[in-house]
Motif scaffolding. Structure first.
Motif, PDB file in Angstrom:
ATOM      1  N   THR A 105     -16.143   1.089  -2.460  1.00 46.80           N
ATOM      2  CA  THR A 105     -15.581   0.882  -1.127  1.00 46.80           C
ATOM      3  C   THR A 105     -14.772  -0.409  -1.071  1.00 46.80           C
ATOM      4  OG1 THR A 105     -17.450   2.051  -0.145  1.00 46.80           O
ATOM      5  CG2 THR A 105     -16.127   0.686   1.320  1.00 46.80           C
ATOM      6  N   ALA A 106     -15.346  -1.496  -1.598  1.00 50.12           N
ATOM      7  CA  ALA A 106     -14.628  -2.776  -1.599  1.00 50.12           C
ATOM      8  C   ALA A 106     -13.336  -2.670  -2.408  1.00 50.12           C
ATOM      9  CB  ALA A 106     -15.530  -3.866  -2.162  1.00 50.12           C
ATOM     10  N   ARG A 107     -13.385  -1.978  -3.500  1.00 56.04           N
ATOM     11  CA  ARG A 107     -12.199  -1.844  -4.349  1.00 56.04           C
ATOM     12  C   ARG A 107     -11.076  -1.115  -3.604  1.00 56.04           C
ATOM     13  NH1 ARG A 107     -14.123   1.446  -8.146  1.00 56.04           N
ATOM     14  NH2 ARG A 107     -12.963   3.254  -7.391  1.00 56.04           N
ATOM     15  N   MET A 108     -11.437  -0.067  -2.852  1.00 56.81           N
ATOM     16  CA  MET A 108     -10.419   0.702  -2.145  1.00 56.81           C
ATOM     17  C   MET A 108      -9.842  -0.044  -0.946  1.00 56.81           C
ATOM     18  SD  MET A 108     -11.766   4.667  -2.336  1.00 56.81           S
ATOM     19  CE  MET A 108     -13.450   4.318  -1.813  1.00 56.81           C
ATOM     20  N   LEU A 109     -10.538  -1.099  -0.469  1.00 52.84           N
ATOM     21  CA  LEU A 109     -10.024  -1.888   0.642  1.00 52.84           C
ATOM     22  C   LEU A 109      -9.020  -2.942   0.189  1.00 52.84           C
ATOM     23  CD1 LEU A 109     -13.278  -2.429   2.771  1.00 52.84           C
ATOM     24  CD2 LEU A 109     -11.332  -0.946   3.316  1.00 52.84           C
ATOM     25  N   ARG A 110      -8.952  -3.205  -1.100  1.00 51.19           N
ATOM     26  CA  ARG A 110      -8.013  -4.211  -1.604  1.00 51.19           C
ATOM     27  C   ARG A 110      -6.567  -3.739  -1.413  1.00 51.19           C
ATOM     28  NH1 ARG A 110     -10.986  -4.455  -7.389  1.00 51.19           N
ATOM     29  NH2 ARG A 110     -13.006  -5.332  -6.726  1.00 51.19           N
ATOM     30  N   HIS A 111      -5.719  -4.696  -1.129  1.00 54.73           N
ATOM     31  CA  HIS A 111      -4.298  -4.387  -1.040  1.00 54.73           C
ATOM     32  C   HIS A 111      -3.764  -3.917  -2.392  1.00 54.73           C
ATOM     33  CE1 HIS A 111      -3.613  -5.898   3.046  1.00 54.73           C
ATOM     34  NE2 HIS A 111      -4.479  -6.870   2.748  1.00 54.73           N
ATOM     35  N   SER A 112      -4.353  -4.417  -3.476  1.00 52.55           N
ATOM     36  CA  SER A 112      -3.862  -4.083  -4.816  1.00 52.55           C
ATOM     37  C   SER A 112      -4.342  -2.725  -5.316  1.00 52.55           C
ATOM     38  CB  SER A 112      -4.313  -5.168  -5.810  1.00 52.55           C
ATOM     39  OG  SER A 112      -5.742  -5.274  -5.816  1.00 52.55           O
ATOM     40  N   ASP A 113      -5.272  -2.106  -4.600  1.00 58.75           N
ATOM     41  CA  ASP A 113      -5.811  -0.816  -5.045  1.00 58.75           C
ATOM     42  C   ASP A 113      -4.897   0.313  -4.556  1.00 58.75           C
ATOM     43  OD1 ASP A 113      -8.359   0.700  -6.121  1.00 58.75           O
ATOM     44  OD2 ASP A 113      -7.792   1.686  -4.242  1.00 58.75           O
ATOM     45  N   PRO A 114      -4.554   1.268  -5.440  1.00 56.39           N
ATOM     46  CA  PRO A 114      -3.597   2.313  -5.054  1.00 56.39           C
ATOM     47  C   PRO A 114      -4.221   3.566  -4.448  1.00 56.39           C
ATOM     48  CG  PRO A 114      -4.031   2.463  -7.402  1.00 56.39           C
ATOM     49  CD  PRO A 114      -4.849   1.308  -6.888  1.00 56.39           C
ATOM     50  N   THR A 115      -5.525   3.548  -4.166  1.00 55.76           N
ATOM     51  CA  THR A 115      -6.173   4.766  -3.663  1.00 55.76           C
ATOM     52  C   THR A 115      -5.525   5.265  -2.382  1.00 55.76           C
ATOM     53  OG1 THR A 115      -8.278   4.052  -4.633  1.00 55.76           O
ATOM     54  CG2 THR A 115      -8.381   5.774  -2.961  1.00 55.76           C
ATOM     55  N   PHE A 116      -5.239   4.336  -1.450  1.00 55.94           N
ATOM     56  CA  PHE A 116      -4.595   4.706  -0.184  1.00 55.94           C
ATOM     57  C   PHE A 116      -3.189   4.102  -0.122  1.00 55.94           C
ATOM     58  CE2 PHE A 116      -9.193   4.435   0.953  1.00 55.94           C
ATOM     59  CZ  PHE A 116      -9.403   5.783   1.197  1.00 55.94           C
ATOM     60  N   GLU A 117      -2.305   4.821   0.551  1.00 54.05           N
ATOM     61  CA  GLU A 117      -0.974   4.280   0.802  1.00 54.05           C
ATOM     62  C   GLU A 117      -1.067   3.088   1.751  1.00 54.05           C
ATOM     63  OE1 GLU A 117       1.859   5.138  -0.551  1.00 54.05           O
ATOM     64  OE2 GLU A 117       0.920   6.704  -1.786  1.00 54.05           O
ATOM     65  N   PRO A 118      -0.152   2.133   1.657  1.00 53.32           N
ATOM     66  CA  PRO A 118      -0.221   0.927   2.511  1.00 53.32           C
ATOM     67  C   PRO A 118      -0.381   1.219   4.000  1.00 53.32           C
ATOM     68  CG  PRO A 118       1.385   0.619   0.776  1.00 53.32           C
ATOM     69  CD  PRO A 118       0.940   2.039   0.665  1.00 53.32           C
ATOM     70  N   PRO A 119       0.342   2.189   4.594  1.00 55.38           N
ATOM     71  CA  PRO A 119       0.131   2.436   6.030  1.00 55.38           C
ATOM     72  C   PRO A 119      -1.301   2.890   6.344  1.00 55.38           C
ATOM     73  CG  PRO A 119       2.197   3.416   5.292  1.00 55.38           C
ATOM     74  CD  PRO A 119       1.459   2.994   4.059  1.00 55.38           C
ATOM     75  N   VAL A 120      -1.844   3.742   5.478  1.00 51.87           N
ATOM     76  CA  VAL A 120      -3.220   4.216   5.690  1.00 51.87           C
ATOM     77  C   VAL A 120      -4.196   3.056   5.548  1.00 51.87           C
ATOM     78  CG1 VAL A 120      -5.017   5.763   4.846  1.00 51.87           C
ATOM     79  CG2 VAL A 120      -2.636   6.527   4.888  1.00 51.87           C
ATOM     80  N   LYS A 121      -3.975   2.233   4.558  1.00 51.01           N
ATOM     81  CA  LYS A 121      -4.867   1.093   4.346  1.00 51.01           C
ATOM     82  C   LYS A 121      -4.787   0.117   5.511  1.00 51.01           C
ATOM     83  CE  LYS A 121      -5.658   0.104   0.283  1.00 51.01           C
ATOM     84  NZ  LYS A 121      -5.624  -0.251  -1.137  1.00 51.01           N
ATOM     85  N   ALA A 122      -3.597  -0.082   6.052  1.00 49.26           N
ATOM     86  CA  ALA A 122      -3.449  -0.975   7.200  1.00 49.26           C
ATOM     87  C   ALA A 122      -4.234  -0.451   8.400  1.00 49.26           C
ATOM     88  CB  ALA A 122      -1.967  -1.125   7.557  1.00 49.26           C
TER      89      ALA A 122
END
Length: 354
Positions: free
Chosen positions: A88-105
């Motif tokens: 979970t922490a890894r996927m919240l990183r800006h550097s992790d590519p799991t989610f697109e930037p808009p989704v992560k934001a």
């Protein structure tokens, strides 16, 4: 860079997580104990044996649940290191590519709105202070896990909680995998040696020389007598095949000379079932027939315990010449001061498989 972190209560008590993620893995490992205990319980009825074994398994599972959790947690750190951090922490990183930037934001803003933390680090802040940013991400992961537990029956947190349960189950069962192997191996050895009805014969039969032995059948004094000499499995099968041609109905032998001094390469469970009858559910209080083993004190390898057990399993009054001379007779016999021959005691263990 400073971030304000918010804590919360951890998972405790007995709930679905404890049952599925901690107790169930130990139940899987404890299953061989059910087989071992069931084999030892002195009841002929298998439902009672299974009930007793199941009771022991359940008690063991609940007693060892915390150990399963500890083993899983001990394995978690090296797993996270290989994965690059907690999922979970890894996927919240800006550097992790799991989610697109808009989704992560959107995810970040929702976590702040729900008070998981006061604010999320920006991409530049994450690069400048990786350790502090990671602390925020891990705290948010912990918050999500606790919130999923608190709202485990409310959508969509029920899905998150179920995934957390699945993760805990697989983590813990992986943590106790080595212990499971040891338990299974130990129980396998115990079951191979102990327990009524358990018997083992090697896959390889006896020598060709032994297979050339002459076997004899006689019907004397209304007793069916079968002498097998040193014959092996092929010879016993020939006896079974030829029996109908001489009017011998199997099983039904009254006096059975055990092949080759009680050697385990000469018989199998299936052959003994056909010639002597199927296994009994429990130790006999009366015997079906007499089995005689010709053995010598000078031969420490015979008779084999697995063979003696197999004879007992089929209700044989088993006699051996290993420590004395014996004779068997029918009808009246002159008084010579002889006493009854004592049967071979039931061996509680048998030889190793190899």
């Amino acid at each position: 860079m400073q971030f304000s972190l918010k804590g919360g209560a951890g998972i405790s008590g007995f709930d679905r997580y404890t049952l599925h993620a901690r107790v169930f893995p130990v139940t899987v490992v404890s299953f061989p104990l059910l087989l071992a205990v069931s084999a030892w319980i002195p009841f002929a009825q298998w439902p009672l044996r299974l009930a007793g074994g199941g009771f022991v398994m359940v008690i063991a599972a609940f007693a060892l649940a915390q150990l399963a959790r500890d083993a899983g947690k001990a394995l978690e750190a090296p797993l996270w290191k290989d994965w690059g951090g907690p999922p979970t922490a890894r996927m919240l990183r800006h550097s992790d590519p799991t989610f697109e930037p808009p989704v992560k934001a959107t995810i970040h803003s929702q976590l702040v709105r729900l008070s998981a933390c006061e604010r999320m680090p920006t991409s530049d802040e994450e690069k400048a202070d990786t350790e502090s940013a990671e602390a925020v991400y891990r705290l948010c992961g912990d918050w999500l896990r606790r919130k999923a537990l608190q709202l485990k029956n409310v959508s969509p947190f029920d899905v998150v909680h179920q995934e957390n349960v699945n993760y805990g189950y697989h983590r813990n069962i992986l943590g106790i995998a080595d212990a499971a192997g040891y338990v299974t191996e130990a129980v396998e050895k115990v079951l191979n040696k102990r327990g009524w009805g358990v018997e083992f014969f090697p896959p390889i039969g006896t020598s060709n020389e032994n297979e050339m032995s002459v076997t004899q059948f006689a019907y004397l004094n209304e007793k069916k007598i079968l002498l097998t000499a040193d014959t092996g499995r092929d010879g016993l099968q020939e006896i079974i095949d030829y029996a109908p041609y001489v009017g011998l109905q199997l099983p039904g032998i009254d006096k059975f000379q055990v092949p080759h001094h009680g050697g385990r390469h000469n018989v199998t469970s299936e052959l003994l079932d056909t010639i002597l009858g199927p296994k009994l559910d429990d130790k006999p209080t009366s015997f079906r027939f007499t089995a005689v083993i010709s053995a010598s004190d000078e031969d420490p390898d015979h008779p084999r315990k697995s063979v003696e057990r197999a004879l007992w399993h089929r209700g044989a009054y088993t006699l051996s010449t290993e420590h004395s001379h014996i004779r068997t007779y029918g009808g009246s016999a002159p008084g010579r001061g002889w006493g009854a021959a004592q049967p071979v005691a039931y061996p509680e263990e048998q030889e190793e498989w190899d």
